[in-house]
Design a protein around this motif. Structure first.
Motif, PDB file in Angstrom:
ATOM      1  N   VAL A 102       0.858  -1.177   0.000  1.00 29.94           N
ATOM      2  CA  VAL A 102       0.000   0.000   0.000  1.00 29.94           C
ATOM      3  C   VAL A 102       0.897   1.231   0.000  1.00 29.94           C
ATOM      4  O   VAL A 102       1.565   1.509   0.980  1.00 29.94           O
ATOM      5  CB  VAL A 102      -0.920   0.026   1.241  1.00 29.94           C
ATOM      6  N   ASP A 103       0.883   1.955  -1.090  1.00 30.49           N
ATOM      7  CA  ASP A 103       1.783   3.082  -1.258  1.00 30.49           C
ATOM      8  C   ASP A 103       0.978   4.374  -1.237  1.00 30.49           C
ATOM      9  O   ASP A 103      -0.022   4.507  -1.938  1.00 30.49           O
ATOM     10  CB  ASP A 103       2.509   2.935  -2.600  1.00 30.49           C
ATOM     11  N   LEU A 104       1.437   5.357  -0.460  1.00 29.75           N
ATOM     12  CA  LEU A 104       0.712   6.616  -0.363  1.00 29.75           C
ATOM     13  C   LEU A 104       0.743   7.398  -1.669  1.00 29.75           C
ATOM     14  O   LEU A 104      -0.016   8.351  -1.832  1.00 29.75           O
ATOM     15  CB  LEU A 104       1.293   7.469   0.770  1.00 29.75           C
ATOM     16  N   THR A 105       1.603   7.003  -2.617  1.00 27.91           N
ATOM     17  CA  THR A 105       1.604   7.676  -3.907  1.00 27.91           C
ATOM     18  C   THR A 105       0.447   7.236  -4.797  1.00 27.91           C
ATOM     19  O   THR A 105       0.206   7.854  -5.838  1.00 27.91           O
ATOM     20  CB  THR A 105       2.930   7.441  -4.650  1.00 27.91           C
ATOM     21  N   ASP A 106      -0.267   6.175  -4.421  1.00 25.28           N
ATOM     22  CA  ASP A 106      -1.512   5.841  -5.106  1.00 25.28           C
ATOM     23  C   ASP A 106      -2.414   7.071  -5.074  1.00 25.28           C
ATOM     24  O   ASP A 106      -2.544   7.740  -4.040  1.00 25.28           O
ATOM     25  CB  ASP A 106      -2.183   4.662  -4.387  1.00 25.28           C
ATOM     26  N   ALA A 107      -3.054   7.385  -6.197  1.00 24.65           N
ATOM     27  CA  ALA A 107      -3.800   8.641  -6.318  1.00 24.65           C
ATOM     28  C   ALA A 107      -4.855   8.803  -5.222  1.00 24.65           C
ATOM     29  O   ALA A 107      -5.001   9.883  -4.642  1.00 24.65           O
ATOM     30  CB  ALA A 107      -4.450   8.730  -7.697  1.00 24.65           C
ATOM     31  N   HIS A 108      -5.580   7.723  -4.939  1.00 29.42           N
ATOM     32  CA  HIS A 108      -6.636   7.818  -3.928  1.00 29.42           C
ATOM     33  C   HIS A 108      -6.045   7.978  -2.535  1.00 29.42           C
ATOM     34  O   HIS A 108      -6.509   8.806  -1.735  1.00 29.42           O
ATOM     35  CB  HIS A 108      -7.535   6.586  -3.990  1.00 29.42           C
ATOM     36  N   LYS A 109      -5.003   7.222  -2.229  1.00 29.67           N
ATOM     37  CA  LYS A 109      -4.363   7.332  -0.922  1.00 29.67           C
ATOM     38  C   LYS A 109      -3.746   8.722  -0.731  1.00 29.67           C
ATOM     39  O   LYS A 109      -3.803   9.301   0.359  1.00 29.67           O
ATOM     40  CB  LYS A 109      -3.275   6.269  -0.767  1.00 29.67           C
ATOM     41  N   LYS A 110      -3.154   9.235  -1.798  1.00 26.41           N
ATOM     42  CA  LYS A 110      -2.542  10.562  -1.704  1.00 26.41           C
ATOM     43  C   LYS A 110      -3.599  11.620  -1.449  1.00 26.41           C
ATOM     44  O   LYS A 110      -3.388  12.545  -0.642  1.00 26.41           O
ATOM     45  CB  LYS A 110      -1.769  10.874  -2.986  1.00 26.41           C
ATOM     46  N   ASP A 111      -4.737  11.502  -2.084  1.00 27.99           N
ATOM     47  CA  ASP A 111      -5.819  12.456  -1.855  1.00 27.99           C
ATOM     48  C   ASP A 111      -6.301  12.388  -0.404  1.00 27.99           C
ATOM     49  O   ASP A 111      -6.604  13.417   0.211  1.00 27.99           O
ATOM     50  CB  ASP A 111      -6.980  12.187  -2.812  1.00 27.99           C
ATOM     51  N   ILE A 112      -6.363  11.185   0.150  1.00 25.93           N
ATOM     52  CA  ILE A 112      -6.718  11.031   1.557  1.00 25.93           C
ATOM     53  C   ILE A 112      -5.706  11.767   2.434  1.00 25.93           C
ATOM     54  O   ILE A 112      -6.075  12.497   3.369  1.00 25.93           O
ATOM     55  CB  ILE A 112      -6.797   9.546   1.950  1.00 25.93           C
ATOM     56  N   ALA A 113      -4.434  11.604   2.121  1.00 21.41           N
ATOM     57  CA  ALA A 113      -3.392  12.282   2.895  1.00 21.41           C
ATOM     58  C   ALA A 113      -3.548  13.795   2.825  1.00 21.41           C
ATOM     59  O   ALA A 113      -3.408  14.497   3.840  1.00 21.41           O
ATOM     60  CB  ALA A 113      -2.015  11.875   2.380  1.00 21.41           C
ATOM     61  N   MET A 114      -3.868  14.313   1.645  1.00 27.33           N
ATOM     62  CA  MET A 114      -4.042  15.756   1.499  1.00 27.33           C
ATOM     63  C   MET A 114      -5.245  16.249   2.303  1.00 27.33           C
ATOM     64  O   MET A 114      -5.216  17.330   2.898  1.00 27.33           O
ATOM     65  CB  MET A 114      -4.207  16.133   0.023  1.00 27.33           C
ATOM     66  N   GLN A 115      -6.314  15.452   2.327  1.00 21.89           N
ATOM     67  CA  GLN A 115      -7.482  15.836   3.115  1.00 21.89           C
ATOM     68  C   GLN A 115      -7.169  15.838   4.609  1.00 21.89           C
ATOM     69  O   GLN A 115      -7.607  16.727   5.350  1.00 21.89           O
ATOM     70  CB  GLN A 115      -8.643  14.883   2.829  1.00 21.89           C
ATOM     71  N   LEU A 116      -6.413  14.839   5.052  1.00 23.61           N
ATOM     72  CA  LEU A 116      -6.060  14.764   6.468  1.00 23.61           C
ATOM     73  C   LEU A 116      -5.222  15.965   6.890  1.00 23.61           C
ATOM     74  O   LEU A 116      -5.469  16.576   7.941  1.00 23.61           O
ATOM     75  CB  LEU A 116      -5.311  13.460   6.744  1.00 23.61           C
ATOM     76  N   VAL A 117      -4.233  16.313   6.085  1.00 22.54           N
ATOM     77  CA  VAL A 117      -3.412  17.472   6.402  1.00 22.54           C
ATOM     78  C   VAL A 117      -4.255  18.748   6.382  1.00 22.54           C
ATOM     79  O   VAL A 117      -4.137  19.608   7.260  1.00 22.54           O
ATOM     80  CB  VAL A 117      -2.231  17.589   5.419  1.00 22.54           C
ATOM     81  N   SER A 118      -5.134  18.865   5.403  1.00 20.60           N
ATOM     82  CA  SER A 118      -5.953  20.065   5.287  1.00 20.60           C
ATOM     83  C   SER A 118      -6.900  20.229   6.470  1.00 20.60           C
ATOM     84  O   SER A 118      -7.218  21.345   6.871  1.00 20.60           O
ATOM     85  CB  SER A 118      -6.754  20.035   3.974  1.00 20.60           C
TER      86      SER A 118
END
Length: 288
Positions: free
Chosen positions: A53-69
């Motif tokens: 499971v890599d955070l560079t996956d588009a969906h996972k990365k979007d989740i990360a951006m939402q969490l930070v935001s």
């Protein structure tokens, strides 16, 4: 880079820069391979887990951006932050954009230079001389009165949006994920590293990312070293919380306590939705 205390004027989280040098903003990571010796079997298992499971996956990365935001902007709509700009009176001039590029720390200058390289004559290009002069200070000299208006105008340009994305990735996201994968961490650990570098910067002093990681390594082994992933991430969050508390601006640690540690305690190492968390007492969720 910035950190977010619990004070939120006009419903927005105040974003306060970490006291880091311009060099720290653009420093590259060379941390992989430091620490204890790596058992072969542990390294293989950790590498397999991180690859799953890599955070560079588009969906996972979007989740990360939402969490930070949610912590940086009190909103999950991170794409609405391209136009954000204000001086939050932290001594670093203007803070702006999706990751808090600042006029006083050099990363805003780098961003506007990249934008100008890609779109010569853009509305922000004329501010490059002023951004060079105010670098390292909180001065608005040569920027006021129209810089904030022109920033918001530029934010509607897809070229500028992509430049923000690319600088975010170059300085923060890519180095954090690279180091996390080298440490054998899955998506949650990759996000924990990313959020830490956003807040604390990629330096090596004790309150920057490298120093926090070093403290954690003194308490637990990474999966790549044959350690338990949950135990190591717990040690990392402990070290990060201690670093946050050493500065008044970090006094609210809910982005660790009621966000990241909640996912860790639930055993959600792949950062799979549904996700529910709180930051500064506000509740958020990502359902899919």
């Amino acid at each position: 880079m910035r950190v977010s205390p619990a004070i939120r004027p006009s419903g927005r989280v105040v974003r306060v820069l970490v006291a880091a040098s311009v060099a720290a903003c653009t420093a590259s990571f060379a941390l992989a391979g430091t620490g204890h010796a790596t058992p072969v079997q542990g390294a293989r298992s950790a590498a397999a887990a991180a690859a799953s499971v890599d955070l560079t996956d588009a969906h996972k990365k979007d989740i990360a951006m939402q969490l930070v935001s949610s912590a940086e902007n009190s909103s999950l709509d991170w794409k609405a932050q391209y136009k954000y700009i204000e001086d939050i009176d932290d001594g670093r001039g203007y803070t702006a954009g999706i990751i808090g590029f600042c006029s006083g720390t050099g990363d805003m200058l780098d961003l506007v230079q990249l934008y100008t390289d890609r779109a010569p004559g853009n509305v922000l290009a004329k501010y490059l001389p002023a951004l060079r002069k105010v670098d390292g200070s909180d001065s608005h000299s040569g920027l006021d009165p129209n810089f904030t208006k022109d920033w918001r105008t530029a934010a509607a340009d897809p070229v500028f949006q992509q430049a923000q994305n690319d600088e975010r990735d170059r300085v923060y996201f890519d180095p954090a994920v690279q180091q996390a994968k080298a440490d054998g961490l899955r998506a949650l650990g990759q996000f924990i590293y990313y959020d830490a570098i956003v807040m604390h910067g990629p330096g090596n002093d004790k309150d920057s990312f490298g120093g926090i990681r070093k403290t954690a390594l003194g308490k637990a082994k990474t999966p790549a070293q044959g350690g338990d992933e949950t135990a190591y991430l717990g040690a990392f969050l402990d070290a990060r919380k201690a670093a946050m508390k050493r500065e008044e601006a970090h006094s609210d640690t809910t982005r660790v306590d009621t966000e990241q540690r909640v996912f860790l305690q639930a055993g959600n190492l792949d950062l799979d939705p549904p996700l529910k968390w709180k930051v500064y007492g506000d509740s958020y969720s990502i359902t899919s």
